[in-house]
Design a protein around this motif. Structure first.
Motif, PDB file in Angstrom:
ATOM      1  N   VAL A  91      76.801  24.857  13.847  1.00  0.00           N
ATOM      2  CA  VAL A  91      78.149  24.327  13.857  1.00  0.00           C
ATOM      3  C   VAL A  91      79.260  25.564  13.945  1.00  0.00           C
ATOM      4  CG1 VAL A  91      79.956  23.381  12.042  1.00  0.00           C
ATOM      5  CG2 VAL A  91      77.640  22.678  11.985  1.00  0.00           C
ATOM      6  N   TYR A  92      78.904  26.563  13.641  1.00  0.00           N
ATOM      7  CA  TYR A  92      79.702  27.856  13.977  1.00  0.00           C
ATOM      8  C   TYR A  92      79.990  28.057  15.459  1.00  0.00           C
ATOM      9  CZ  TYR A  92      81.610  32.329  14.366  1.00  0.00           C
ATOM     10  OH  TYR A  92      82.525  33.389  14.587  1.00  0.00           O
ATOM     11  N   GLY A  93      78.589  28.011  16.308  1.00  0.00           N
ATOM     12  CA  GLY A  93      78.780  28.146  17.475  1.00  0.00           C
ATOM     13  C   GLY A  93      79.434  27.015  18.273  1.00  0.00           C
ATOM     14  N   PHE A  94      79.102  25.773  18.092  1.00  0.00           N
ATOM     15  CA  PHE A  94      79.798  24.708  18.776  1.00  0.00           C
ATOM     16  C   PHE A  94      81.353  24.851  18.471  1.00  0.00           C
ATOM     17  CE2 PHE A  94      75.671  22.960  19.362  1.00  0.00           C
ATOM     18  CZ  PHE A  94      75.958  22.273  20.441  1.00  0.00           C
ATOM     19  N   SER A  95      81.891  25.262  17.275  1.00  0.00           N
ATOM     20  CA  SER A  95      83.293  25.372  16.833  1.00  0.00           C
ATOM     21  C   SER A  95      83.873  26.457  17.712  1.00  0.00           C
ATOM     22  CB  SER A  95      83.409  25.232  15.552  1.00  0.00           C
ATOM     23  OG  SER A  95      82.920  26.298  14.747  1.00  0.00           O
ATOM     24  N   THR A  96      83.230  27.569  17.715  1.00  0.00           N
ATOM     25  CA  THR A  96      83.893  28.998  18.289  1.00  0.00           C
ATOM     26  C   THR A  96      83.837  28.553  19.842  1.00  0.00           C
ATOM     27  OG1 THR A  96      82.690  30.353  16.594  1.00  0.00           O
ATOM     28  CG2 THR A  96      83.304  31.058  18.686  1.00  0.00           C
ATOM     29  N   TYR A  97      82.811  27.831  20.457  1.00  0.00           N
ATOM     30  CA  TYR A  97      82.840  27.650  22.056  1.00  0.00           C
ATOM     31  C   TYR A  97      84.074  26.677  22.137  1.00  0.00           C
ATOM     32  CZ  TYR A  97      81.292  26.243  26.441  1.00  0.00           C
ATOM     33  OH  TYR A  97      81.483  26.063  27.918  1.00  0.00           O
ATOM     34  N   ARG A  98      84.230  25.816  21.469  1.00  0.00           N
ATOM     35  CA  ARG A  98      85.285  24.661  21.571  1.00  0.00           C
ATOM     36  C   ARG A  98      86.807  25.246  21.358  1.00  0.00           C
ATOM     37  NH1 ARG A  98      86.520  18.553  20.060  1.00  0.00           N
ATOM     38  NH2 ARG A  98      88.627  18.568  20.477  1.00  0.00           N
ATOM     39  N   ASP A 137      96.681  44.390  31.687  1.00  0.00           N
ATOM     40  CA  ASP A 137      95.525  45.051  31.462  1.00  0.00           C
ATOM     41  C   ASP A 137      94.918  44.565  30.229  1.00  0.00           C
ATOM     42  OD1 ASP A 137      95.356  46.317  33.823  1.00  0.00           O
ATOM     43  OD2 ASP A 137      95.924  48.333  33.145  1.00  0.00           O
ATOM     44  N   ASP A 138      95.714  44.500  29.177  1.00  0.00           N
ATOM     45  CA  ASP A 138      95.185  44.039  27.848  1.00  0.00           C
ATOM     46  C   ASP A 138      94.977  42.603  27.969  1.00  0.00           C
ATOM     47  OD1 ASP A 138      95.105  44.501  24.877  1.00  0.00           O
ATOM     48  OD2 ASP A 138      96.903  43.248  24.722  1.00  0.00           O
ATOM     49  N   GLN A 139      95.741  41.776  28.695  1.00  0.00           N
ATOM     50  CA  GLN A 139      95.412  40.438  28.754  1.00  0.00           C
ATOM     51  C   GLN A 139      94.036  40.101  29.426  1.00  0.00           C
ATOM     52  OE1 GLN A 139      98.420  38.246  31.027  1.00  0.00           O
ATOM     53  NE2 GLN A 139      97.232  36.394  31.097  1.00  0.00           N
ATOM     54  N   SER A 140      93.778  41.128  30.572  1.00  0.00           N
ATOM     55  CA  SER A 140      92.459  40.840  31.012  1.00  0.00           C
ATOM     56  C   SER A 140      91.322  41.250  30.213  1.00  0.00           C
ATOM     57  CB  SER A 140      92.613  41.979  32.468  1.00  0.00           C
ATOM     58  OG  SER A 140      91.176  41.957  33.045  1.00  0.00           O
ATOM     59  N   SER A 141      91.591  42.350  29.486  1.00  0.00           N
ATOM     60  CA  SER A 141      90.262  42.461  28.540  1.00  0.00           C
ATOM     61  C   SER A 141      90.161  41.467  27.277  1.00  0.00           C
ATOM     62  CB  SER A 141      90.623  43.723  27.886  1.00  0.00           C
ATOM     63  OG  SER A 141      91.679  43.879  26.873  1.00  0.00           O
ATOM     64  N   GLN A 142      91.309  40.669  27.066  1.00  0.00           N
ATOM     65  CA  GLN A 142      91.036  39.927  26.109  1.00  0.00           C
ATOM     66  C   GLN A 142      90.371  38.689  26.628  1.00  0.00           C
ATOM     67  OE1 GLN A 142      94.947  39.057  24.889  1.00  0.00           O
ATOM     68  NE2 GLN A 142      94.933  40.328  23.220  1.00  0.00           N
ATOM     69  N   GLU A 143      90.615  38.228  28.069  1.00  0.00           N
ATOM     70  CA  GLU A 143      90.157  37.247  28.689  1.00  0.00           C
ATOM     71  C   GLU A 143      88.661  37.641  29.019  1.00  0.00           C
ATOM     72  OE1 GLU A 143      90.630  34.717  32.802  1.00  0.00           O
ATOM     73  OE2 GLU A 143      92.215  36.379  32.283  1.00  0.00           O
ATOM     74  N   THR A 144      88.228  38.831  29.387  1.00  0.00           N
ATOM     75  CA  THR A 144      86.954  39.250  29.763  1.00  0.00           C
ATOM     76  C   THR A 144      86.206  39.110  28.553  1.00  0.00           C
ATOM     77  OG1 THR A 144      87.732  40.670  31.282  1.00  0.00           O
ATOM     78  CG2 THR A 144      85.473  41.096  30.391  1.00  0.00           C
ATOM     79  N   ARG A 145      86.740  39.456  27.300  1.00  0.00           N
ATOM     80  CA  ARG A 145      85.991  39.288  25.730  1.00  0.00           C
ATOM     81  C   ARG A 145      85.928  37.858  25.625  1.00  0.00           C
ATOM     82  NH1 ARG A 145      88.520  43.303  23.087  1.00  0.00           N
ATOM     83  NH2 ARG A 145      90.188  42.264  23.051  1.00  0.00           N
ATOM     84  N   ALA A 146      86.820  36.783  25.689  1.00  0.00           N
ATOM     85  CA  ALA A 146      86.593  35.562  25.372  1.00  0.00           C
ATOM     86  C   ALA A 146      85.533  35.094  26.422  1.00  0.00           C
ATOM     87  CB  ALA A 146      88.007  35.146  25.390  1.00  0.00           C
ATOM     88  N   ARG A 147      85.708  35.194  27.530  1.00  0.00           N
ATOM     89  CA  ARG A 147      84.564  34.538  28.582  1.00  0.00           C
ATOM     90  C   ARG A 147      83.218  35.174  28.246  1.00  0.00           C
ATOM     91  NH1 ARG A 147      87.034  31.608  31.940  1.00  0.00           N
ATOM     92  NH2 ARG A 147      89.248  31.952  32.676  1.00  0.00           N
ATOM     93  N   GLY A 148      82.962  36.472  27.888  1.00  0.00           N
ATOM     94  CA  GLY A 148      81.960  36.962  27.364  1.00  0.00           C
ATOM     95  C   GLY A 148      81.247  35.960  26.310  1.00  0.00           C
ATOM     96  N   THR A 149      82.196  36.092  25.353  1.00  0.00           N
ATOM     97  CA  THR A 149      81.900  35.259  24.156  1.00  0.00           C
ATOM     98  C   THR A 149      81.600  33.716  24.297  1.00  0.00           C
ATOM     99  OG1 THR A 149      83.344  36.794  22.459  1.00  0.00           O
ATOM    100  CG2 THR A 149      82.570  34.524  21.596  1.00  0.00           C
ATOM    101  N   MET A 150      82.198  33.167  25.292  1.00  0.00           N
ATOM    102  CA  MET A 150      81.742  31.709  25.611  1.00  0.00           C
ATOM    103  C   MET A 150      80.461  31.845  26.365  1.00  0.00           C
ATOM    104  SD  MET A 150      85.246  29.868  27.241  1.00  0.00           S
ATOM    105  CE  MET A 150      84.177  28.755  27.859  1.00  0.00           C
ATOM    106  N   ARG A 151      80.286  32.679  27.251  1.00  0.00           N
ATOM    107  CA  ARG A 151      78.847  32.717  27.718  1.00  0.00           C
ATOM    108  C   ARG A 151      77.967  32.856  26.707  1.00  0.00           C
ATOM    109  NH1 ARG A 151      81.363  35.495  31.722  1.00  0.00           N
ATOM    110  NH2 ARG A 151      81.092  37.547  30.739  1.00  0.00           N
ATOM    111  N   MET A 152      78.121  33.937  25.795  1.00  0.00           N
ATOM    112  CA  MET A 152      77.156  33.858  24.714  1.00  0.00           C
ATOM    113  C   MET A 152      76.762  32.790  24.070  1.00  0.00           C
ATOM    114  SD  MET A 152      76.585  36.113  21.182  1.00  0.00           S
ATOM    115  CE  MET A 152      78.089  34.992  20.618  1.00  0.00           C
ATOM    116  N   TRP A 153      77.718  32.139  23.530  1.00  0.00           N
ATOM    117  CA  TRP A 153      77.386  30.734  22.769  1.00  0.00           C
ATOM    118  C   TRP A 153      77.100  29.599  23.603  1.00  0.00           C
ATOM    119  CZ3 TRP A 153      76.430  30.499  18.233  1.00  0.00           C
ATOM    120  CH2 TRP A 153      77.021  31.624  17.142  1.00  0.00           C
ATOM    121  N   ARG A 154      77.479  29.638  25.079  1.00  0.00           N
ATOM    122  CA  ARG A 154      77.047  28.627  25.878  1.00  0.00           C
ATOM    123  C   ARG A 154      75.344  28.232  25.497  1.00  0.00           C
ATOM    124  NH1 ARG A 154      78.941  29.756  30.960  1.00  0.00           N
ATOM    125  NH2 ARG A 154      80.977  29.097  30.128  1.00  0.00           N
TER     126      ARG A 154
END
Length: 94
Positions: free
Chosen positions: A71-78, A9-26
């Motif tokens: 620059v921060y957005g591109f580096s965070t996404y990557r 469950d913890d891994q799933s919430s971390q993955e969800t948060r990371a994917r949400g951050t990627m979607r925002m920075w995309r």
């Protein structure tokens, strides 16, 4: 068994948060790039038109701020795409 479920469950919430951050920075990284370029062009146009003093500071400062955010957005996404998500999911970034 509860320990494994809790970790999953913890891994799933971390993955969800990371994917949400990627979607925002995309989309946000491209928006910040457009804003940085537009403020830089505005500054150059004002400079060419002969404006001086305080009128030139805001476009220049704004262009620098938006460029840094870009620059921060591109580096965070990557970083999320190549390091964080593979570390969480155990899958390669390819």
């Amino acid at each position: 068994m509860d320990g494994k479920r809790l970790r999953r469950d913890d891994q799933s919430s971390q993955e969800t948060r990371a994917r949400g951050t990627m979607r925002m920075w995309r989309w946000a990284r491209w928006a910040t790039l457009v804003l940085a370029v537009s403020w830089a062009v505005n500054w150059v146009v004002n400079l060419v038109q002969g404006e001086q003093g305080r009128d030139l500071w805001w476009p220049l400062v704004s262009a620098v701020i938006w460029a840094a955010l870009t620059v921060y957005g591109f580096s965070t996404y990557r970083r999320i795409r190549t390091t964080t998500l593979p570390g969480i999911t155990g899958r390669s970034s390819a």
